[in-house]
Design an enzyme around this catalytic site. Sequence first.
Site, mmCIF file in Angstrom:
data_model
loop_
_atom_site.group_PDB
_atom_site.id
_atom_site.type_symbol
_atom_site.label_atom_id
_atom_site.label_comp_id
_atom_site.label_asym_id
_atom_site.label_seq_id
_atom_site.Cartn_x
_atom_site.Cartn_y
_atom_site.Cartn_z
ATOM 1 N N ASP A 59 56.321 -26.789 61.510
ATOM 2 C CA ASP A 59 55.960 -28.188 61.260
ATOM 3 C C ASP A 59 57.165 -29.111 61.389
ATOM 4 O O ASP A 59 57.020 -30.287 61.687
ATOM 5 C CB ASP A 59 55.322 -28.317 59.877
ATOM 6 C CG ASP A 59 53.933 -27.714 59.898
ATOM 7 O OD1 ASP A 59 52.969 -28.436 60.189
ATOM 8 O OD2 ASP A 59 53.825 -26.484 59.697
ATOM 9 N N ASN A 100 57.197 -24.340 57.764
ATOM 10 C CA ASN A 100 55.888 -23.932 58.284
ATOM 11 C C ASN A 100 54.998 -23.633 57.087
ATOM 12 O O ASN A 100 55.427 -23.731 55.934
ATOM 13 C CB ASN A 100 56.019 -22.712 59.201
ATOM 14 C CG ASN A 100 54.757 -22.466 60.019
ATOM 15 O OD1 ASN A 100 54.182 -23.370 60.617
ATOM 16 N ND2 ASN A 100 54.274 -21.230 59.987
ATOM 17 N N LYS A 101 53.762 -23.218 57.358
ATOM 18 C CA LYS A 101 52.779 -22.977 56.312
ATOM 19 C C LYS A 101 53.340 -22.104 55.193
ATOM 20 O O LYS A 101 54.043 -21.112 55.457
ATOM 21 C CB LYS A 101 51.536 -22.316 56.907
ATOM 22 C CG LYS A 101 50.432 -22.024 55.926
ATOM 23 C CD LYS A 101 50.055 -23.207 55.098
ATOM 24 C CE LYS A 101 49.633 -24.376 55.977
ATOM 25 N NZ LYS A 101 49.436 -25.591 55.136
ATOM 26 N N ARG A 155 44.285 -30.631 61.890
ATOM 27 C CA ARG A 155 45.506 -30.185 61.248
ATOM 28 C C ARG A 155 46.308 -29.388 62.279
ATOM 29 O O ARG A 155 45.850 -29.134 63.375
ATOM 30 C CB ARG A 155 45.208 -29.347 59.991
ATOM 31 C CG ARG A 155 43.973 -28.472 60.001
ATOM 32 C CD ARG A 155 43.964 -27.262 60.863
ATOM 33 N NE ARG A 155 45.206 -26.506 60.720
ATOM 34 C CZ ARG A 155 45.630 -25.721 61.696
ATOM 35 N NH1 ARG A 155 44.984 -25.608 62.802
ATOM 36 N NH2 ARG A 155 46.758 -25.067 61.571
ATOM 37 N N GLY A 156 47.574 -29.045 61.869
ATOM 38 C CA GLY A 156 48.494 -28.453 62.838
ATOM 39 C C GLY A 156 49.402 -29.567 63.349
ATOM 40 O O GLY A 156 48.931 -30.644 63.745
HETATM 41 O O1 MRU Z 1 48.373 -27.414 56.794
HETATM 42 P P1 MRU Z 1 48.237 -27.162 58.268
HETATM 43 O O2 MRU Z 1 47.036 -26.346 58.632
HETATM 44 O O3 MRU Z 1 48.362 -28.411 59.064
HETATM 45 O O4 MRU Z 1 49.539 -26.258 58.614
HETATM 46 C C1 MRU Z 1 49.728 -25.912 59.944
HETATM 47 C C2 MRU Z 1 50.891 -25.018 60.153
HETATM 48 O O5 MRU Z 1 51.681 -24.712 59.271
HETATM 49 C C3 MRU Z 1 51.134 -24.567 61.579
HETATM 50 O O6 MRU Z 1 51.701 -23.295 61.601
HETATM 51 C C4 MRU Z 1 52.087 -25.562 62.243
HETATM 52 O O7 MRU Z 1 51.604 -26.856 62.074
HETATM 53 C C5 MRU Z 1 52.278 -25.273 63.691
HETATM 54 S S1 MRU Z 1 50.920 -25.714 64.589
HETATM 55 C C6 MRU Z 1 51.356 -25.439 66.183
#
Ligand code: MRU
Length: 317
Positions: free
Chosen positions: A216, A226-227, A48-49
């Site tokens: 994201d 973002n998250k 993820r990320g």
């Molecule tokens: O649901 P996830 O864990 O994939 O969410 C990730 C995030 O929101 C990160 O902050 C984002 O992807 C940036 S990663 C460099």
Amino acid sequence: MLEPERIVRLEHDAVVLLDQRRLPGEEVDVVCSTAAEVAVAIKEMVVRGAPAIGIAAAYGYVLAVTHGEDPQTADDVLRRSRPTAVNLAWALDQVHAEPTYEAARQLHHDEVERCRAMSAHAAALFETGTRALTHCNAGGLATGGYGSAVGALIAARERGRLDHVWVDETRPLLQGARLTAWELETVGIPHAVIADSAAASLMAAGEVDCVVTGADRIAANGDTANKIGTYSLAVLAHFHGIPLYIVAPSSTVDLATPDGAAIPIEERDPSEISARFPARNPAFDVTPAELITAIVTEAGVHRAPLSDALTQPAGAA
Ligand code: MRU
């Protein structure tokens, strides 16, 4: 710090992923032999990320095409795995032109190099003695190596500008409490995990000097997804006069999306929130551009008005 190939790699007949659901307690690999298996691993957050998802998808596509899978079917299943992180579509578009192992590995290498460059730019924004707050995980695990927001924290620490990091636990899947805390511990950066809801009182107490997160998808006008919980932090930081820095590679900037309202927001299984009661589980939220102090990419620091800054050469810190 984990080597890029330890997080995600392309072997002759498989894409190998470090299972991030089991970190930091266990280091277990998940081996994917088809595009569909990589897509499931992305959806179920083995990897993820935003940048790491893109890299895994590029590896999955090249593996599939090289082993005789139908290219369109492979692209479709990978592209549909998660909707918000634009890096997924960006990476697939990149390898379409040259679906080779070399091209996909080069894409991975370049993402890591972008992380190093943007982290150096972001570190210059930190004052000496900074106590930063970060949300979710935007470290090497999320970018396929080095990290974006966590990369900036590492670079600031190396430059003697970072004293401490508040790590939002990041409900419901605890990417902060599990992954960011682990990465900061690994490189010896002082930190403390906090409940997401504790950020406000720490800001009010004057214990937070800046907020730094990843992204994201960054729309053409600077609105940033973002998250879930990042928007709350942005409003709090704005109220308390604390700068918010978004650190993300240019592969996360989506000029084809005009603004935040046009960013697709993933709704995940409510059982991640409550296995017993009715629940809603949006995985991301959108921070309006006007609440962002600067967006930092590998090209440099982009400041308001972001709608211009994202399409013009970036400035220095
Ligand atoms: O649901 P996830 O864990 O994939 O969410 C990730 C995030 O929101 C990160 O902050 C984002 O992807 C940036 S990663 C460099």
